[in-house]
Design a protein around this motif. Structure first.
Motif, PDB file in Angstrom:
ATOM      1  N   GLU A   5       0.834  -1.212   0.000  1.00 39.53           N
ATOM      2  CA  GLU A   5       0.000   0.000   0.000  1.00 39.53           C
ATOM      3  C   GLU A   5       0.869   1.263   0.000  1.00 39.53           C
ATOM      4  N   ASP A   6       2.015   1.222   0.677  1.00 39.88           N
ATOM      5  CA  ASP A   6       2.951   2.355   0.637  1.00 39.88           C
ATOM      6  C   ASP A   6       3.497   2.526  -0.780  1.00 39.88           C
ATOM      7  N   VAL A   7       3.827   1.406  -1.431  1.00 42.70           N
ATOM      8  CA  VAL A   7       4.312   1.466  -2.818  1.00 42.70           C
ATOM      9  C   VAL A   7       3.258   2.135  -3.687  1.00 42.70           C
ATOM     10  N   ARG A   8       2.038   1.676  -3.577  1.00 47.15           N
ATOM     11  CA  ARG A   8       0.934   2.204  -4.391  1.00 47.15           C
ATOM     12  C   ARG A   8       0.749   3.708  -4.132  1.00 47.15           C
ATOM     13  N   GLU A  16       1.714  12.260 -13.157  1.00 44.69           N
ATOM     14  CA  GLU A  16       1.171  11.521 -14.300  1.00 44.69           C
ATOM     15  C   GLU A  16       1.374  10.010 -14.211  1.00 44.69           C
ATOM     16  N   THR A  17       1.341   9.481 -13.001  1.00 47.15           N
ATOM     17  CA  THR A  17       1.482   8.046 -12.807  1.00 47.15           C
ATOM     18  C   THR A  17       0.112   7.388 -12.780  1.00 47.15           C
ATOM     19  N   THR A  18       0.027   6.232 -13.432  1.00 47.97           N
ATOM     20  CA  THR A  18      -1.195   5.431 -13.409  1.00 47.97           C
ATOM     21  C   THR A  18      -0.831   4.008 -13.000  1.00 47.97           C
ATOM     22  N   GLU A  19      -1.825   3.303 -12.490  1.00 46.70           N
ATOM     23  CA  GLU A  19      -1.651   1.895 -12.137  1.00 46.70           C
ATOM     24  C   GLU A  19      -2.409   1.055 -13.150  1.00 46.70           C
ATOM     25  N   LYS A  20      -1.783  -0.033 -13.592  1.00 47.29           N
ATOM     26  CA  LYS A  20      -2.412  -0.930 -14.552  1.00 47.29           C
ATOM     27  C   LYS A  20      -1.972  -2.357 -14.224  1.00 47.29           C
ATOM     28  N   THR A  21      -2.911  -3.281 -14.255  1.00 44.54           N
ATOM     29  CA  THR A  21      -2.566  -4.681 -14.035  1.00 44.54           C
ATOM     30  C   THR A  21      -2.020  -5.261 -15.331  1.00 44.54           C
ATOM     31  N   TRP A  23       0.457  -8.891 -16.524  1.00 46.27           N
ATOM     32  CA  TRP A  23       1.055 -10.146 -16.057  1.00 46.27           C
ATOM     33  C   TRP A  23       0.514 -10.529 -14.674  1.00 46.27           C
ATOM     34  N   SER A  24      -0.737 -10.222 -14.420  1.00 48.13           N
ATOM     35  CA  SER A  24      -1.425 -10.534 -13.163  1.00 48.13           C
ATOM     36  C   SER A  24      -0.816  -9.838 -11.946  1.00 48.13           C
ATOM     37  N   MET A  25      -0.201  -8.692 -12.152  1.00 49.49           N
ATOM     38  CA  MET A  25       0.353  -7.924 -11.035  1.00 49.49           C
ATOM     39  C   MET A  25       0.168  -6.429 -11.279  1.00 49.49           C
ATOM     40  N   PRO A  26       0.158  -5.632 -10.205  1.00 51.28           N
ATOM     41  CA  PRO A  26       0.086  -4.182 -10.372  1.00 51.28           C
ATOM     42  C   PRO A  26       1.368  -3.650 -11.006  1.00 51.28           C
ATOM     43  N   THR A  27       1.212  -2.752 -11.966  1.00 57.01           N
ATOM     44  CA  THR A  27       2.354  -2.051 -12.556  1.00 57.01           C
ATOM     45  C   THR A  27       2.054  -0.560 -12.494  1.00 57.01           C
ATOM     46  N   PHE A  28       3.107   0.233 -12.432  1.00 58.28           N
ATOM     47  CA  PHE A  28       2.965   1.684 -12.357  1.00 58.28           C
ATOM     48  C   PHE A  28       3.694   2.295 -13.535  1.00 58.28           C
ATOM     49  N   ARG A  29       3.006   3.251 -14.181  1.00 57.27           N
ATOM     50  CA  ARG A  29       3.501   3.824 -15.432  1.00 57.27           C
ATOM     51  C   ARG A  29       3.432   5.341 -15.396  1.00 57.27           C
ATOM     52  N   VAL A  30       4.419   5.949 -16.036  1.00 59.11           N
ATOM     53  CA  VAL A  30       4.405   7.392 -16.229  1.00 59.11           C
ATOM     54  C   VAL A  30       4.324   7.628 -17.726  1.00 59.11           C
ATOM     55  N   ALA A  31       3.330   8.396 -18.131  1.00 58.58           N
ATOM     56  CA  ALA A  31       3.105   8.671 -19.550  1.00 58.58           C
ATOM     57  C   ALA A  31       3.112   7.368 -20.356  1.00 58.58           C
ATOM     58  N   GLY A  32       2.527   6.304 -19.793  1.00 65.17           N
ATOM     59  CA  GLY A  32       2.413   5.029 -20.476  1.00 65.17           C
ATOM     60  C   GLY A  32       3.614   4.113 -20.370  1.00 65.17           C
ATOM     61  N   PHE A  35       7.476   1.937 -14.825  1.00 70.25           N
ATOM     62  CA  PHE A  35       8.655   2.211 -14.001  1.00 70.25           C
ATOM     63  C   PHE A  35       8.692   1.383 -12.728  1.00 70.25           C
ATOM     64  N   ALA A  36       7.613   0.674 -12.397  1.00 71.46           N
ATOM     65  CA  ALA A  36       7.623  -0.180 -11.210  1.00 71.46           C
ATOM     66  C   ALA A  36       6.546  -1.241 -11.322  1.00 71.46           C
ATOM     67  N   THR A  37       6.822  -2.396 -10.704  1.00 71.83           N
ATOM     68  CA  THR A  37       5.831  -3.464 -10.607  1.00 71.83           C
ATOM     69  C   THR A  37       5.844  -4.005  -9.173  1.00 71.83           C
ATOM     70  N   LEU A  38       4.775  -4.693  -8.821  1.00 68.33           N
ATOM     71  CA  LEU A  38       4.652  -5.324  -7.498  1.00 68.33           C
ATOM     72  C   LEU A  38       4.517  -6.838  -7.661  1.00 68.33           C
TER      73      LEU A  38
END
Length: 119
Positions: A5-8, A16-21, A23-32, A35-38
């Motif tokens: 939850e801290d990561v999120r 401009e960061t968004t979260e998108k699932t 490979w069955s995991m949360p990923t974080f993207r900037v401008a698409g 830059f990070a996965t959980l």
């Protein structure tokens, strides 16, 4: 100890960061751009890291950093959340990865993000 939850919360606070699932995991993207996965049941994060720096991190702190076998050819490193000192260290790691993925227009608009002492 920081958790998923801290990561999120921290990742989504970056411009401009968004979260998108994926490979069955949360990923974080900037401008698409990711830059990070959980991965690993959200007990670690994967972040962008230049290969030279990544190898040094893994050698210096193997209890904290490692390279997943399928990522050896990419500039990514894994970070064990339980091994992080505090939320500040997590913020620094995520912001540094964000800077590597962010387009120039965002870096110019947010020059302090990922810079020591910046937000």
């Amino acid at each position: 100890m920081p958790d998923a939850e801290d990561v999120r919360r921290i990742a989504l606070s970056l411009p401009e960061t968004t979260e998108k699932t994926a490979w069955s995991m949360p990923t974080f993207r900037v401008a698409g751009k990711m830059f990070a996965t959980l991965p690993e049941d959200e007990t670690s994060i994967a972040v962008r890291c230049p290969k030279e720096e990544r190898d040094e991190l893994v050698l210096a702190e193997p209890e904290k950093f490692w390279i997943a076998g399928h990522e050896t050819q990419f500039a990514w490193v894994r970070v064990r959340l339980a091994a992080l000192e505090d939320e500040g260290e997590l913020r620094d790691i995520l912001a540094d990865s964000w800077r590597q993925a962010a387009p120039p227009r965002l870096l110019e608009a947010h020059p302090a993000v990922g810079v020591p002492g910046g937000r």
